[in-house]
Design a protein around this motif. Sequence first.
Motif, PDB file in Angstrom:
ATOM      1  N   GLU A 201       1.008  -1.067   0.110  1.00 53.17           N
ATOM      2  CA  GLU A 201      -0.094  -0.163  -0.074  1.00 53.17           C
ATOM      3  C   GLU A 201       0.875   1.352   0.170  1.00 53.17           C
ATOM      4  N   SER A 202       0.288   2.311  -0.451  1.00 51.81           N
ATOM      5  CA  SER A 202       0.876   3.695  -0.708  1.00 51.81           C
ATOM      6  C   SER A 202       1.094   4.141   0.910  1.00 51.81           C
ATOM      7  N   VAL A 203       1.996   5.029   1.041  1.00 47.74           N
ATOM      8  CA  VAL A 203       1.739   5.736   2.341  1.00 47.74           C
ATOM      9  C   VAL A 203       0.626   6.909   2.575  1.00 47.74           C
ATOM     10  N   ALA A 204       0.123   7.385   1.233  1.00 44.71           N
ATOM     11  CA  ALA A 204      -1.020   8.092   1.203  1.00 44.71           C
ATOM     12  C   ALA A 204      -2.319   7.182   1.538  1.00 44.71           C
ATOM     13  N   ALA A 205      -2.593   6.199   0.865  1.00 41.87           N
ATOM     14  CA  ALA A 205      -3.554   5.219   1.195  1.00 41.87           C
ATOM     15  C   ALA A 205      -3.612   4.762   2.629  1.00 41.87           C
ATOM     16  N   ALA A 206      -2.372   4.281   3.335  1.00 46.36           N
ATOM     17  CA  ALA A 206      -2.529   3.956   4.715  1.00 46.36           C
ATOM     18  C   ALA A 206      -2.737   5.120   5.763  1.00 46.36           C
ATOM     19  N   LEU A 207      -2.342   6.529   5.305  1.00 40.91           N
ATOM     20  CA  LEU A 207      -2.528   7.698   6.002  1.00 40.91           C
ATOM     21  C   LEU A 207      -4.185   7.948   5.957  1.00 40.91           C
ATOM     22  N   THR A 208      -4.697   7.869   4.715  1.00 38.89           N
ATOM     23  CA  THR A 208      -6.021   8.195   4.422  1.00 38.89           C
ATOM     24  C   THR A 208      -6.867   7.008   5.274  1.00 38.89           C
ATOM     25  N   ALA A 209      -6.560   5.823   5.228  1.00 37.78           N
ATOM     26  CA  ALA A 209      -7.373   4.644   6.168  1.00 37.78           C
ATOM     27  C   ALA A 209      -7.357   4.869   7.360  1.00 37.78           C
ATOM     28  N   ALA A 210      -6.299   5.905   7.951  1.00 34.77           N
ATOM     29  CA  ALA A 210      -6.114   5.941   9.411  1.00 34.77           C
ATOM     30  C   ALA A 210      -6.653   7.144   9.774  1.00 34.77           C
ATOM     31  N   GLY A 211      -7.428   8.030   8.555  1.00 27.81           N
ATOM     32  CA  GLY A 211      -8.237   9.279   8.937  1.00 27.81           C
ATOM     33  C   GLY A 211      -7.214  10.482   8.817  1.00 27.81           C
ATOM     34  N   ILE A 212      -6.177  10.203   8.330  1.00 22.44           N
ATOM     35  CA  ILE A 212      -5.103  11.548   8.505  1.00 22.44           C
ATOM     36  C   ILE A 212      -5.203  11.996   6.873  1.00 22.44           C
ATOM     37  N   ARG A 213      -5.696  13.365   7.094  1.00 22.49           N
ATOM     38  CA  ARG A 213      -5.990  13.973   5.610  1.00 22.49           C
ATOM     39  C   ARG A 213      -5.134  15.119   5.260  1.00 22.49           C
ATOM     40  N   ASN A 214      -4.647  15.924   6.143  1.00 24.37           N
ATOM     41  CA  ASN A 214      -3.717  17.099   6.101  1.00 24.37           C
ATOM     42  C   ASN A 214      -1.981  16.550   5.931  1.00 24.37           C
TER      43      ASN A 214
ATOM     44  N   VAL B  69       2.625  26.110   0.285  1.00 26.07           N
ATOM     45  CA  VAL B  69       3.515  27.262   0.382  1.00 26.07           C
ATOM     46  C   VAL B  69       3.419  28.536   0.079  1.00 26.07           C
ATOM     47  N   VAL B  70       2.027  28.829  -0.723  1.00 24.21           N
ATOM     48  CA  VAL B  70       1.327  30.073  -1.249  1.00 24.21           C
ATOM     49  C   VAL B  70       0.733  30.679   0.006  1.00 24.21           C
ATOM     50  N   SER B  71      -0.493  30.044   0.264  1.00 23.70           N
ATOM     51  CA  SER B  71      -1.403  30.392   1.175  1.00 23.70           C
ATOM     52  C   SER B  71      -1.600  30.059   2.614  1.00 23.70           C
ATOM     53  N   GLY B  72      -0.650  28.941   2.870  1.00 23.63           N
ATOM     54  CA  GLY B  72      -0.803  28.220   4.216  1.00 23.63           C
ATOM     55  C   GLY B  72      -1.808  27.286   4.314  1.00 23.63           C
ATOM     56  N   ALA B  73      -2.824  27.044   3.288  1.00 24.03           N
ATOM     57  CA  ALA B  73      -4.022  26.191   3.505  1.00 24.03           C
ATOM     58  C   ALA B  73      -3.423  24.695   3.640  1.00 24.03           C
ATOM     59  N   PRO B  74      -4.356  23.746   4.394  1.00 21.97           N
ATOM     60  CA  PRO B  74      -3.928  22.484   4.408  1.00 21.97           C
ATOM     61  C   PRO B  74      -3.835  21.696   3.058  1.00 21.97           C
ATOM     62  N   ARG B  75      -2.990  21.032   2.691  1.00 17.12           N
ATOM     63  CA  ARG B  75      -3.110  20.216   1.466  1.00 17.12           C
ATOM     64  C   ARG B  75      -3.089  18.838   2.026  1.00 17.12           C
ATOM     65  N   GLY B  76      -3.646  17.962   0.770  1.00 17.70           N
ATOM     66  CA  GLY B  76      -3.931  16.675   1.331  1.00 17.70           C
ATOM     67  C   GLY B  76      -3.717  15.766  -0.156  1.00 17.70           C
ATOM     68  N   ILE B  77      -4.305  14.502   0.042  1.00 16.51           N
ATOM     69  CA  ILE B  77      -4.378  13.786  -1.219  1.00 16.51           C
ATOM     70  C   ILE B  77      -5.199  13.958  -2.504  1.00 16.51           C
ATOM     71  N   TYR B  78      -4.812  14.154  -3.519  1.00 14.96           N
ATOM     72  CA  TYR B  78      -5.660  14.644  -4.559  1.00 14.96           C
ATOM     73  C   TYR B  78      -5.778  13.506  -5.578  1.00 14.96           C
ATOM     74  N   CYS B  79      -4.605  13.320  -6.413  1.00 15.74           N
ATOM     75  CA  CYS B  79      -4.953  12.347  -7.678  1.00 15.74           C
ATOM     76  C   CYS B  79      -4.316  11.026  -7.377  1.00 15.74           C
ATOM     77  N   MET B  80      -3.553  10.861  -6.193  1.00  8.69           N
ATOM     78  CA  MET B  80      -3.173   9.448  -5.927  1.00  8.69           C
ATOM     79  C   MET B  80      -2.607   8.758  -7.073  1.00  8.69           C
ATOM     80  N   MET B  81      -1.927   9.451  -8.015  1.00  7.09           N
ATOM     81  CA  MET B  81      -1.142   8.811  -9.157  1.00  7.09           C
ATOM     82  C   MET B  81       0.065   9.369  -9.522  1.00  7.09           C
ATOM     83  N   GLY B  82       0.502  10.578  -8.586  1.00  3.38           N
ATOM     84  CA  GLY B  82       1.806  11.168  -8.674  1.00  3.38           C
ATOM     85  C   GLY B  82       1.864  12.191  -9.822  1.00  3.38           C
TER      86      GLY B  82
END
Length: 100
Positions: A30-43, A48-61
Amino acid sequence: MAPSTPRRIETGRLVTFTFEGQPVEGQVGESVAAALTAAGIRNLRDSVVSGAPRGIYCMMGACFDCLVQIDGVPNRQACMTEVREGLEVRRQVGAAEVTL
């Protein structure tokens, strides 16, 4: 360029890694992103521009929204990195320094 071997998630074969010092379980393959998502971790990082939280979007690099620090190395794509026992993952804060 030779085609890459597809990853196979081995259901039931778990490894433990850390995110921000807290233990997280993932399945082998499993990817790190998939494992983190399964654990409820999204941020995973802050913009670097706005300081807004970013997370998983495309899951394909393709998008780079899931950049994290893995084992002390910044700018690693969580969706393209396979979990393994003992991996240390941290949120990426701000812009990472680019070294040539």
